[in-house]
Scaffold this motif. Structure first.
Motif: not given
Length: 1032
Positions: A203-226
């Motif tokens: 149940m522990l929340t941790s993304a480090t063991d699930l990471d698939e690498g550095n290949r960017i698949i999606y566009a960056e989400h814009l900031t709340p201000l934008h």
């Protein structure tokens, strides 16, 4: 000790004011440890025998920081996590960061067995600290947590037996500072690993063991201000995204574009950009060259997902190339500026998600994909697995578990933690297992959880507000104060068979002047449910009673819903009555409202009431009254229809259940009788009359219900489909639409009109509760009922909206009634309406899912051949409604022409590998790809309203690995018309020459040269989707 803090702030009007806050520090805030004798607590919360772990030598109490609650709330809710000290600093931070998690923390605090104690460190003289110069609020709060931890450690160090405290934090800097102060501290992972608890580790929340690498698949989400600036200047649009149930790569939002309410489509993984069903998103309209003219296909597995994405890429490329080759693109074409009204009228806009305004992530029920488990059987090594949610709108979720093999074949709950731009799928964590897949009780729990239906038992606190007399409660003389006595009237109720929560009853009395006194009497639930108590809060949270096939999830405890409030026959009950004087034309002469006492003379079913109307031998007063009510109801209905009220339809079914097992033994369409309409008309009239009264009293806060006018785009495909039958649909007003439906009759096809009404229902908008102060009076209108104002008054046992309306109506008719802000606060009423709309929508979905579950149980081990009608066309499939059972299913049509087939060998036949059927956007149909002379129709065509024959079975080839995979799925396969590669042979087409030829070809032994071809399922080569239905 009193401290003061002064600061200045700017008001909304621009004025600068000086604010002085007083802060009291005390010495009498106790530690709440059972073993502590120095504190004067009377009911200590923390046990004298707290937690133990391998990491710390002494029994200890846990002091979590804010992020532990925010990120590990599922773990903290487990029974293993007890004796926790919740600091005031932490609780206030959680409240600010996440109201939903704050509520879950408060629930744990009120659960005595959890032993969560709130320590007011901000008001304790020895633990309160001032913010230092240049210290950030976050650093100050972290220091406050360490100071409180140190105080607790010093306070309990001399207790016998010895105990200690442990600060839990995933912030390494905070832990280092704690260690420097000689405090015990651990991360969540360190602490849970020391407990040797596999379930908690998962149940522990941790993304480090699930990471698939550095290949960017999606566009960056814009900031709340934008996002905020873009929405203000009209570049972006916001709305709640809904994902298609047939294709998780297709979503849409309903928003106002160029002043016009319209549906904006978002198609494809890149354009969806990590949005999940229910998220509030900001979108940017795509250039018109990227707007699609074809629907998306059905996507249910990896191959279809890849095919659909390839199709999207191909269309985008073709549209770009077409623009560059054929025309010179203007700046307007290239930009995603606001579409013109003409563009919106001619086609549907497409968009891409540029940012997430608010996530709607929740816990999801589903199962582990067997194919993602690669460890040896019985292994408990941690492994990354893929999770399929039962809700097909949700993307696959990757999570890490040590229980992979034991969880196969189980229904499990998983929560999403994050979705980085480098991962194709979101990351999550295991929450808990529900039970064996396929078990009826497990599957019912799944559908309740999936649709956010509260189904826990009523708490002791809630039940404590029931009358102490219990079932022996009766109407007493004091109850008549302020009430009218209607016990002598011939009141009766008319309900479905087996109904025990009887909300409403009716009476009619002829008047000397030739008119009629008609009364609708509604259970007076508000006599028992008082504002603000635990029972009222629980009812408000549940919002509605949920009706499943085999059970009911009540909004109110059974003692009220099925007994004390239920208007059963031959017992005195408290009611809220709406009394009209109607003339012979059923026109209202006058109306009044009163609290009352009634004694129903009969509790009838619709069939029993209908039999009384039809049997001329029955001439008793009660039966005569029912006939009079029926006469008046018909006139009321005709007047509504004349004003433009719609008569729509939906395919509703009724199951006959085996008495002991509650398994379905028969299923049939529900039959409606005249008496259904009798009750409905007077309930509608009461709701309208009450709506006018409460709006008069509460113009800014009345709880009303509206039905928005559907946009023209909703009818486009329907209009195109009926046009070929020389039928026109005019939806400019509800009256013109009603007339169009009445005139849409095909003598040779009696079911057509009902089918058209079913499909028109699906073009409608959702009816909604709203606060009168939040809309203009023009927006109050209920399109379907053709009334300018409407509310819900008649079902307070099963709808909380009606409870609120009862309270407002009572305040409107009796000036002596006292009431609080719950009836007048516009913001609170708006929030309540949003909750009720959500609960109402989820209850409808849960009911449909229950019908679906029992339909699958009914058809298990059966093969039925039935007549159906095409009600929707998709790119690689079509949806068929079977009227006999009121069910609908997908018939897949993505088959391709096999090499050497008859179609390929013909001079005009399509080439091998080409789709058998392709989508034609001009006719919204699927048609064969064979070449035909100009002017002739396609050789084979599937279009809306077409009558087909289908074979119905239950699909055992399930996504996720068969047993324990997706809930068993209704499988529909085409029998007639015969389309090679798509149709299957059955009883109804066994003499069809094309079907016979197909079977003969299958029986012919394959040439030796093909001996090495792919083998599936014991050596039989299986055709892919279109497909997964027939063996070739």
């Amino acid at each position: 000790m009193l401290r003061q803090k002064a600061f200045v702030k700017k008001t909304k009007s621009g004025k600068v004011v000086r604010v002085v806050k007083e802060h009291y520090l005390r010495d009498d805030i106790w530690c709440s440890l059972e073993a502590c004798k120095g504190c004067e607590h009377t009911e200590p919360v923390l046990s004298s025998t707290p937690n133990i772990s391998k990491l710390f030598p002494l029994p200890h109490y846990i002091i979590p920081d804010t992020n532990i609650f925010i990120n590990q709330i599922d773990m903290m809710e487990k029974p293993q996590m007890t004796n926790v000290i919740v600091l005031q600093t932490v609780l206030e931070e959680v409240k600010h960061l996440s109201p939903s998690i704050y509520k879950r923390v408060r629930d744990m605090i009120t659960d005595r067995e959890k032993r969560f104690y709130v320590f007011s460190n901000e008001h304790h003289r020895e633990t309160f600290i001032e913010k230092l110069k240049d210290e950030s609020p976050n650093d100050r709060n972290d220091r406050a947590i360490r100071v409180a931890t140190k105080w607790y450690g010093n306070h309990i160090k001399d207790l016998k037996p010895s105990v200690s405290v442990v600060m839990m934090s995933d912030d390494s800097a905070n832990r280092d500072k704690a260690a420097a102060d000689s405090l015990q501290a651990a991360s969540a992972k360190q602490y849970i690993e020391s407990l040797d608890d596999t379930e908690l580790l998962d149940m522990l929340t941790s993304a480090t063991d699930l990471d698939e690498g550095n290949r960017i698949i999606y566009a960056e989400h814009l900031t709340p201000l934008h996002l905020s600036n873009g929405i203000k200047n009209g570049k972006f649009y916001q709305g709640k995204i809904g994902i298609s149930s047939h294709n998780y790569l297709e979503g849409s939002i309903f928003t106002k574009v160029n002043g016009q309410e319209t549906t904006v489509l978002i198609v494809g993984r890149e354009n969806l950009n990590r949005a999940v069903d229910g998220d509030i998103v900001a979108v940017e309209i795509l250039p018109k060259s990227e707007w699609r003219t074809t629907p998306t296909g059905v996507v249910v597995d990896e191959e279809e997902e890849e095919a659909e994405e390839e199709s999207l890429r191909k269309e985008k490329k073709e549209s770009t190339e077409g623009s560059s080759e054929d025309t010179v693109m203007t700046d307007a074409d290239k930009s995603s500026s606001e579409p013109t009204p003409e563009e919106l009228a001619s086609s549907q806009p497409y968009a891409k998600v540029v940012g997430i305004i608010r996530r709607n992530w929740r816990q999801y029920c589903g199962f582990i994909d067997r194919k993602s488990v690669h460890t040896p059987a019985g292994s408990t090594a941690p492994v990354n697995v893929m999770f399929y949610a039962m809700e097909t709108k949700i993307p696959k979720i990757k999570f890490r578990t040590r229980q992979a093999h034991s969880l196969l074949g189980q229904r499990v709950i998983v929560a999403i933690d994050s979705w980085p731009k480098t991962s194709r799928y979101p990351f999550g964590h295991f929450v808990r297992s529900l039970g064996e897949a396929g078990d009826k009780s497990t599957e019912t729990e799944v559908l309740l959880l999936e649709h956010d239906v509260p189904f826990h038992e009523f708490s002791k606190q809630v039940l404590s507000f029931l009358p102490t007399e219990g079932e022996n409660w009766i109407v007493q003389p004091e109850h008549f104060v302020g009430r009218e006595d209607f016990r002598s009237l011939n009141v009766c109720s008319i309900d479905p068979p087996g109904c025990t929560d009887i909300d409403d009853a009716l009476h009619v009395t002829p008047l000397p002047n030739g008119n009629y006194q008609v009364g609708v009497h509604i259970a007076d639930v508000t006599h028992f449910v008082k504002p603000g108590n635990a029972m009222d809060l629980e009812a408000a949270s549940r919002g509605t009673t949920v009706y499943l096939v085999d059970k009911r999830i009540d909004m109110l405890p059974g003692l009220l819903g099925t007994n004390l409030c239920s208007l059963r026959s031959n017992v005195e009950r408290l009611a809220f009555s709406c009394i009209w004087e109607l003339n012979d034309s059923a026109e209202i002469v006058s109306v009044r409202f009163a609290k009352s006492v009634i004694a129903s003379k009969a509790s009838l079913t619709y069939e029993e009431a209908q039999n009384r109307i039809d049997d001329d031998r029955m001439q008793d007063d009660l039966t005569k009254g029912i006939r009079t009510l029926n006469m008046l109801a018909k006139k009321l209905k005709q007047r509504r229809l004349d004003l433009g009220a719609l008569t729509l339809a939906s395919p509703e079914v009724r199951f006959s259940l085996e008495h002991d097992t509650q398994d379905p033994v028969d299923v049939e369409m529900k039959e409606l009788k005249e008496t259904n309409a009798l009750v409905e008309e007077f309930m509608l009239l009461a709701n309208i009359s009450v709506a006018r009264k409460i709006f008069e009293k509460f113009p800014d806060s009345a709880m009303l219900r509206c039905h928005p006018t559907p946009p023209a785009a909703n009818f486009e495909k329907l209009e195109k489909a009926v046009a070929r039958m020389n039928i026109q649909i005019d939806h400019s007003t509800s009256k013109t639409l009603s007339d169009s439906l009445d005139n849409a009759v095909l003598p040779e096809e009696p079911y057509f009109n009902k089918l058209l009404r079913i499909m028109t229902t699906r073009c409608m908008m959702q009816a909604l509760y709203f606060c009168s102060g939040a809309k203009t009076e023009q927006e109050f209108r209920h399109y379907g009922l053709a009334t300018d104002i409407y509310t819900h008054f008649t079902s307070p046992i099963r709808r909380y909206s009606d409870v609120m309306v009862h309270r407002q109506l009572y305040a409107a008719i009796d000036s002596s009634v006292s009431y609080g802000s719950e009836l007048t606060d516009k913001e609170d009423m708006n929030e309540l309406c949003a909750v009720l709309n959500h609960r109402n929508r989820m209850a409808q979905h849960a009911a449909r899912s229950s019908v679906e579950l029992f339909t699958h149980l009914f058809f298990k081990n059966k093969t039925e051949e039935e007549e159906g009608y095409v009600i929707r066309i998709l790119k690689n499939a079509f949806i068929v409604l079977v009227p006999k059972y009121g069910i609908e299913g997908i018939v897949y049509a993505s088959a391709k022409v096999p090499k050497g087939s008859k179609a390929e060998n013909g001079s005009n036949g399509p080439a091998a590998g080409q789709a058998v059927l392709v989508y034609n956007p001009d006719t919204d149909s699927l048609q064969s790809t064979e070449v035909v002379p100009e002017g002739e129709p396609p050789k084979v065509q599937i279009q809306l309203f077409q009558k087909v024959m289908v074979q119905i079975t239950i699909d055992d080839d399930l996504k996720g690995g068969g047993e324990g995979g997706m809930r068993q799925k209704l499988k529909m396969e085409l029998l007639k018309p015969w389309i090679e590669g798509i149709s299957v042979q059955g009883e109804c087409n066994k003499d069809d020459p094309a079907a016979v030829a197909h079977v003969t070809a299958l029986a012919t032994p394959a040439p030796q040269a093909k001996a090495g071809s792919d083998k599936k399922r014991g050596g039989q080569e299986t055709q892919k989707r279109g497909g997964k239905r027939s063996k070739a």
